[in-house]
Write a protein that holds these residues in place. Structure first.
Motif, mmCIF file in Angstrom:
data_model
loop_
_atom_site.group_PDB
_atom_site.id
_atom_site.type_symbol
_atom_site.label_atom_id
_atom_site.label_comp_id
_atom_site.label_asym_id
_atom_site.label_seq_id
_atom_site.Cartn_x
_atom_site.Cartn_y
_atom_site.Cartn_z
ATOM 1 N N GLY A 147 3.342 -38.453 50.066
ATOM 2 C CA GLY A 147 2.731 -39.504 50.986
ATOM 3 C C GLY A 147 1.857 -40.722 50.295
ATOM 4 N N LYS A 148 1.628 -40.529 48.745
ATOM 5 C CA LYS A 148 0.921 -41.581 48.220
ATOM 6 C C LYS A 148 1.794 -42.812 47.942
ATOM 7 C CE LYS A 148 -3.021 -39.221 47.345
ATOM 8 N NZ LYS A 148 -4.278 -39.431 48.039
ATOM 9 N N ALA A 149 1.513 -43.878 48.398
ATOM 10 C CA ALA A 149 2.304 -45.159 48.250
ATOM 11 C C ALA A 149 2.541 -45.488 46.748
ATOM 12 C CB ALA A 149 1.554 -46.286 48.986
ATOM 13 N N GLY A 150 3.477 -45.858 46.539
ATOM 14 C CA GLY A 150 3.770 -46.246 44.904
ATOM 15 C C GLY A 150 4.316 -45.308 44.128
ATOM 16 N N HIS A 151 4.228 -43.829 44.529
ATOM 17 C CA HIS A 151 4.544 -42.736 43.778
ATOM 18 C C HIS A 151 5.516 -41.823 44.106
ATOM 19 C CE1 HIS A 151 0.564 -43.931 42.214
ATOM 20 N NE2 HIS A 151 0.674 -43.294 41.257
ATOM 21 N N GLU A 152 6.678 -41.470 43.282
ATOM 22 C CA GLU A 152 7.541 -40.696 43.757
ATOM 23 C C GLU A 152 7.361 -39.350 42.723
ATOM 24 O OE1 GLU A 152 10.671 -41.141 45.393
ATOM 25 O OE2 GLU A 152 9.602 -43.153 46.027
ATOM 26 N N VAL A 153 7.644 -38.244 43.348
ATOM 27 C CA VAL A 153 7.426 -37.130 42.400
ATOM 28 C C VAL A 153 8.853 -36.416 42.223
ATOM 29 C CG1 VAL A 153 6.258 -34.579 42.191
ATOM 30 C CG2 VAL A 153 5.112 -36.785 43.436
ATOM 31 N N ALA A 154 9.083 -35.750 41.088
ATOM 32 C CA ALA A 154 10.351 -34.975 40.855
ATOM 33 C C ALA A 154 9.931 -33.678 40.143
ATOM 34 C CB ALA A 154 11.371 -35.594 39.730
ATOM 35 N N ILE A 155 10.044 -32.539 41.000
ATOM 36 C CA ILE A 155 9.658 -31.252 40.443
ATOM 37 C C ILE A 155 11.020 -30.390 39.894
ATOM 38 C CG2 ILE A 155 8.758 -29.082 41.080
ATOM 39 C CD1 ILE A 155 7.360 -30.553 43.497
ATOM 40 N N LEU A 156 10.889 -29.966 38.837
ATOM 41 C CA LEU A 156 11.976 -29.122 38.352
ATOM 42 C C LEU A 156 11.359 -27.619 38.205
ATOM 43 C CD1 LEU A 156 12.751 -31.258 35.130
ATOM 44 C CD2 LEU A 156 14.306 -30.861 36.966
ATOM 45 N N PHE A 157 12.265 -26.740 38.878
ATOM 46 C CA PHE A 157 11.748 -25.146 39.050
ATOM 47 C C PHE A 157 12.925 -24.729 38.505
ATOM 48 C CE2 PHE A 157 13.239 -23.763 43.072
ATOM 49 C CZ PHE A 157 13.359 -24.821 43.705
ATOM 50 N N PRO A 158 12.764 -23.410 38.064
ATOM 51 C CA PRO A 158 14.001 -22.276 37.761
ATOM 52 C C PRO A 158 14.400 -21.765 38.894
ATOM 53 C CG PRO A 158 12.011 -21.578 36.783
ATOM 54 C CD PRO A 158 11.447 -22.673 37.583
ATOM 55 N N LYS A 159 15.578 -21.856 39.495
ATOM 56 C CA LYS A 159 15.997 -21.505 40.705
ATOM 57 C C LYS A 159 16.070 -19.771 40.422
ATOM 58 C CE LYS A 159 20.674 -21.080 42.893
ATOM 59 N NZ LYS A 159 20.604 -19.890 43.754
ATOM 60 N N GLY A 160 15.531 -19.210 41.630
ATOM 61 C CA GLY A 160 15.492 -17.722 41.629
ATOM 62 C C GLY A 160 14.491 -16.938 40.911
ATOM 63 N N ARG A 161 13.661 -17.739 40.119
ATOM 64 C CA ARG A 161 12.673 -17.226 39.181
ATOM 65 C C ARG A 161 11.378 -17.259 39.505
ATOM 66 N NH1 ARG A 161 15.479 -16.219 33.605
ATOM 67 N NH2 ARG A 161 17.670 -17.079 34.029
ATOM 68 N N ILE A 162 11.235 -17.845 40.884
ATOM 69 C CA ILE A 162 9.678 -17.908 41.180
ATOM 70 C C ILE A 162 9.577 -17.132 42.646
ATOM 71 C CG2 ILE A 162 9.322 -19.982 39.907
ATOM 72 C CD1 ILE A 162 9.529 -21.424 42.274
ATOM 73 N N SER A 163 8.513 -16.810 42.985
ATOM 74 C CA SER A 163 8.442 -16.073 44.351
ATOM 75 C C SER A 163 8.738 -16.855 45.543
ATOM 76 C CB SER A 163 6.998 -15.415 44.535
ATOM 77 O OG SER A 163 6.027 -16.559 45.165
ATOM 78 N N PRO A 164 9.337 -16.215 46.488
ATOM 79 C CA PRO A 164 9.859 -17.091 47.625
ATOM 80 C C PRO A 164 8.670 -18.138 48.153
ATOM 81 C CG PRO A 164 10.485 -14.872 48.034
ATOM 82 C CD PRO A 164 9.597 -14.712 46.647
ATOM 83 N N ARG A 165 7.393 -17.396 48.158
ATOM 84 C CA ARG A 165 6.241 -18.485 48.724
ATOM 85 C C ARG A 165 6.015 -19.502 47.796
ATOM 86 N NH1 ARG A 165 2.298 -14.445 52.182
ATOM 87 N NH2 ARG A 165 3.828 -13.986 53.733
ATOM 88 N N GLN A 166 6.232 -19.426 46.464
ATOM 89 C CA GLN A 166 5.880 -20.430 45.562
ATOM 90 C C GLN A 166 6.865 -21.419 45.692
ATOM 91 O OE1 GLN A 166 5.823 -18.185 41.743
ATOM 92 N NE2 GLN A 166 3.979 -18.801 41.407
#
Ligand SMILES: *Cc1c(COP(=O)(O)O)cnc(C)c1O
Length: 423
Positions: A147-166
């Motif tokens: 929600g911060k104006a002027g900023h987009e965020v892109a997150i890369l994470f390894p599919k299936g290798r982190i906990s469901p809550r993460q």
């Protein structure tokens, strides 16, 4: 105050410049050109966290355009509690997990976001914050920038290798935060993020910003909770406490050592790693030899080549004084399990697998006056913790709010082309 590179081959930068660059052009890490000296007697533990923060950080931002907004930045970033609790006898626990994503990384990520949103755009291209994550970093950065104006965020994470809550904490945002599930490993994600920074096409379309753990904007504010905890502990018995810090990339521990260096009452710092033993091995052999990463139960500490080691070398040139201030030890997965299982009977608490390394290490010391640093809430790692303790771990309200939201993510192949195409 200017910031210089640990490799000494980059021009000095202001704080505002250093947070936008992240890694210095010579590949080194930014450090303050000189450490301020504070008088701890002028602080009291009655001060709020945000008041301690703006006073402690003021000399670090001296002369920077952000200095005038420092109080506002600290009010915004330190808007959740950090608790120092007595655990048993003279052993206390510093709970850093009361923020929006239930791990200590919320402190640094929120401060960084509050700073960046106050730095006037230097380019017309939209800002894009890139993070490759194996779990906690991406969540903290997403929460901080959402929600911060002027900023987009892109997150890369390894599919299936982190906990469901993460995973939920990375994908629950929507809006200006996009999460990409990479069909690959964390190393693939890191490689793709690095390649994006070097891609001329992407760099012309976006003003790319990094929010990784070496950012000076994440490190500086972490000194604040060490200041608060050491002051409060010291006020009670006039004794400077020792800290046990669950350690991976050393960002949290370097902040503790900086807080000690500028004058807060901190005795020894113990770096507790999981089975990734490069740091403890350095303390026994005197030779820094990064090692391949091994996967453990404390996954946010799975680091074989801690980048912040350069900041340790800068703080202790030729290792002088290091062994007086710092010790290191490694804790195995079996020992992590043991500490979690015995948590309730020994200490009356449940611990996350990261915090459990420090809890296990506490028993190795017969000397008194310890503060165990709790880096994440056990409910974040319910799949590991609950079977060991034999009961459900209560989910803190901030975390349950996130878990109730819908998920949005896009699956992509582990290639720079695939990433560039979706951006
Ligand atoms: C990131 C993290 C660590 C390791 O911190 P560093 O600053 O990389 O040493 C420890 N515990 C948790 C829960 C984390 O998320």
């Amino acid at each position: 105050m200017k910031y210089v590179s640990t490799r000494q081959k980059s021009p000095a930068a202001t704080f505002s410049e250093a947070v936008q660059i992240s890694l210095a052009p010579d590949g080194g890490l930014y450090v303050p050109e000189a450490f301020p000296r504070i008088n701890p007697n002028t602080f009291t533990s009655q001060c709020s966290l945000s008041q301690i923060a703006s006073r402690l950080l003021s000399p670090y931002l001296q002369g920077d355009p952000l200095h005038d907004s420092l109080e506002e930045i600290c009010d915004e970033a330190f808007n959740f509690s950090v608790d120092l609790r007595r655990l048993k006898g003279e052993t206390a626990i510093l709970e850093l997990f009361h923020g929006p994503t239930a791990a200590f990384k919320d402190v640094g990520a929120r401060f960084l976001a509050s700073c960046l949103t106050r730095i006037a755009p230097t380019r017309s291209a939209p800002r894009l914050v890139l993070v490759a994550t194996s779990g906690d970093t991406g969540a903290a950065v997403a929460a901080a920038f959402h929600g911060k104006a002027g900023h987009e965020v892109a997150i890369l994470f390894p599919k299936g290798r982190i906990s469901p809550r993460q995973e939920k904490q990375l994908t629950c945002w929507g809006g200006n935060v996009r999460a990409f599930a990479v069909r690959g490993t964390f190393d693939d994600c890191q490689r793709m993020a690095k390649a994006a920074f070097q891609d001329p096409h992407l760099s012309s379309r976006f003003h790319l910003l990094s929010a990784n753990s070496i950012s000076i904007g994440r490190l500086l504010p972490q000194q604040v909770y060490y200041a608060m905890a050491s002051l409060r502990y010291f006020e009670q018995g006039r004794i400077a406490p020792n800290f046990l810090i669950p350690t991976g990339n050393l960002g949290n521990a370097v902040a503790a050592l900086w807080a000690k260096r500028i004058g807060f009452p901190i005795n020894q710092v113990v770096l507790v790693t999981n089975a990734n033993r490069a740091i403890p091995d350095y303390f026994t052999t005197g030779k820094w030899a990064p090692q391949p990463t091994v996967a453990t139960l404390a996954n946010a500490m799975d680091v074989g080549n801690a980048s912040n080691m350069e900041r340790i070398f800068h703080l202790y040139p030729e290792g002088r004084g290091l062994q007086n201030d710092v010790q290191a030890l490694s804790v195995s997965d079996a020992e992590i399990r043991e500490a979690i299982t015995g948590g309730n009977s020994k200490w009356g608490a449940d611990f996350c697998p990261h915090t459990a390394t420090a809890v296990f290490a506490r028993e190795k010391f017969t000397s008194p006056n310890w503060i165990i640093v709790a880096t994440a809430h056990p409910a974040k790692f319910d799949a590991i913790v609950e079977p060991l303790v034999g009961h459900a771990v209560t989910v803190p309200p901030a975390l349950s709010d996130l878990l109730a939201r819908p998920s949005h993510s896009q699956e992509i192949d582990p290639s720079s082309e695939a990433f560039s195409a979706v951006l």
